[in-house]
Design a protein around this motif. Sequence first.
Motif, mmCIF file in Angstrom:
data_model
loop_
_atom_site.group_PDB
_atom_site.id
_atom_site.type_symbol
_atom_site.label_atom_id
_atom_site.label_comp_id
_atom_site.label_asym_id
_atom_site.label_seq_id
_atom_site.Cartn_x
_atom_site.Cartn_y
_atom_site.Cartn_z
ATOM 1 N N SER A 1 0.837 -1.210 0.000
ATOM 2 C CA SER A 1 0.000 0.000 0.000
ATOM 3 C C SER A 1 0.873 1.262 0.000
ATOM 4 O O SER A 1 0.567 2.248 -0.663
ATOM 5 N N VAL A 2 2.003 1.191 0.710
ATOM 6 C CA VAL A 2 2.944 2.330 0.735
ATOM 7 C C VAL A 2 3.554 2.524 -0.645
ATOM 8 O O VAL A 2 3.604 3.639 -1.181
ATOM 9 N N VAL A 3 3.974 1.416 -1.275
ATOM 10 C CA VAL A 3 4.561 1.481 -2.627
ATOM 11 C C VAL A 3 3.554 2.055 -3.625
ATOM 12 O O VAL A 3 3.865 2.974 -4.389
ATOM 13 N N ASN A 4 2.315 1.548 -3.568
ATOM 14 C CA ASN A 4 1.289 2.024 -4.512
ATOM 15 C C ASN A 4 0.933 3.490 -4.276
ATOM 16 O O ASN A 4 0.718 4.243 -5.229
ATOM 17 N N THR A 5 0.916 3.899 -3.015
ATOM 18 C CA THR A 5 0.597 5.297 -2.695
ATOM 19 C C THR A 5 1.666 6.241 -3.249
ATOM 20 O O THR A 5 1.354 7.274 -3.842
ATOM 21 N N ILE A 6 2.945 5.864 -3.088
ATOM 22 C CA ILE A 6 4.027 6.717 -3.603
ATOM 23 C C ILE A 6 3.981 6.760 -5.133
ATOM 24 O O ILE A 6 4.100 7.837 -5.738
ATOM 25 N N ASP A 7 3.742 5.610 -5.764
ATOM 26 C CA ASP A 7 3.642 5.597 -7.232
ATOM 27 C C ASP A 7 2.495 6.493 -7.710
ATOM 28 O O ASP A 7 2.646 7.280 -8.655
ATOM 29 N N GLN A 8 1.369 6.388 -7.045
ATOM 30 C CA GLN A 8 0.180 7.189 -7.398
ATOM 31 C C GLN A 8 0.512 8.677 -7.271
ATOM 32 O O GLN A 8 0.293 9.468 -8.189
ATOM 33 N N TYR A 9 1.128 9.041 -6.121
ATOM 34 C CA TYR A 9 1.442 10.443 -5.844
ATOM 35 C C TYR A 9 2.427 10.985 -6.884
ATOM 36 O O TYR A 9 2.235 12.081 -7.429
ATOM 37 N N CYS A 10 3.472 10.194 -7.188
ATOM 38 C CA CYS A 10 4.539 10.685 -8.076
ATOM 39 C C CYS A 10 4.143 10.651 -9.547
ATOM 40 O O CYS A 10 4.741 11.338 -10.367
ATOM 41 N N ARG A 11 3.108 9.861 -9.875
ATOM 42 C CA ARG A 11 2.630 9.836 -11.258
ATOM 43 C C ARG A 11 1.617 10.971 -11.495
ATOM 44 O O ARG A 11 1.645 11.621 -12.530
ATOM 45 N N TYR A 12 0.794 11.261 -10.517
ATOM 46 C CA TYR A 12 -0.314 12.201 -10.737
ATOM 47 C C TYR A 12 -0.172 13.529 -10.012
ATOM 48 O O TYR A 12 -0.816 14.500 -10.377
ATOM 49 N N GLN A 13 0.690 13.606 -8.976
ATOM 50 C CA GLN A 13 0.836 14.880 -8.251
ATOM 51 C C GLN A 13 2.166 15.534 -8.591
ATOM 52 O O GLN A 13 2.195 16.577 -9.209
#
Length: 214
Positions: free
Chosen positions: A24-36
């Motif tokens: 969940s931590v890995v996916n959250t960072i990927d989500q943040y760095c791809r879209y934010q």
Amino acid sequence: TGSTRPERILAAVQRKATKGDARSVVNTIDQYCRYQEWAMNVGDEKGAILDSIVCEVKPSVMLELGTYCGYSTVRIASMLPPNARLLTLEFNPAYAAVARQVIAWAGVEDKVVLIEGPSGDWIPKMKEEFGVTSFDLVFLDHWKDRYLPDTKLMEECGLLRTGSILLADNVICPGTPEYLEYVRGSPRYESKYFRSHLEYTRVEDGLEKSVFLG
Ligand SMILES: CCCNc1ncnc2c1ncn2[C@@H]1O[C@H](/C=C/CNC(=O)c2cc(-c3ccc(F)cc3)cc(O)c2O)[C@@H](O)[C@H]1O
Ligand SMILES: [Mg+2]
């Protein structure tokens, strides 16, 4: 003074990721760095290659050079068996502070030793300070012009054994030409390029896997 990018990544993890859940931590960072906002994590695409190599090697003792926010630290640690150890080196105290909290949120702190300081100082002390005989796998993801000197230093310090594997990020972008020339040209390494893309982009990048032949 505003927050730094690593602090904003940590805030996203503490707000959105499930505590104790490394994926969940890995996916959250990927989500943040791809879209934010983009950040220099190895990312999801190259991360899948990293995962497959960690699973294949099943390292007991692993070294990561360049912790940054701890994204790959968490990714790797989540693939390791309980008694395996991941030593990770980070010389920027602010980044190390963020990484410690990301690692703790993911619940992988028992498998990780985060060492604060420059690789050049700590590689020669690995044996005496951490009881390391040799590394089964090394992930290089720190300053690109330090991949080669630190590889030579690990050789000189007897930290590589026949079969030790070096896995280097960014061999195309930003690029590590001297390192690539060395591992691809040396009879002491068997090297292979895994083509991929720069994290969160369509730009070509890749990982170089080099087996030390002794
Ligand atoms: C004394 C310096 C050498 N020894 C060292 N010892 C310990 N930690 C070290 C370190 N060097 C650097 N670090 C740390 O590693 C991290 C540095 C990583 C450098 N990585 C990059 O530059 C990089 C850069 C890009 C990138 C690609 C394209 C682009 F347009 C802009 C950036 C992509 C990546 O995947 C990258 O890894 C930082 O946390 C830094 O504090
Ligand atoms: Mg990188």
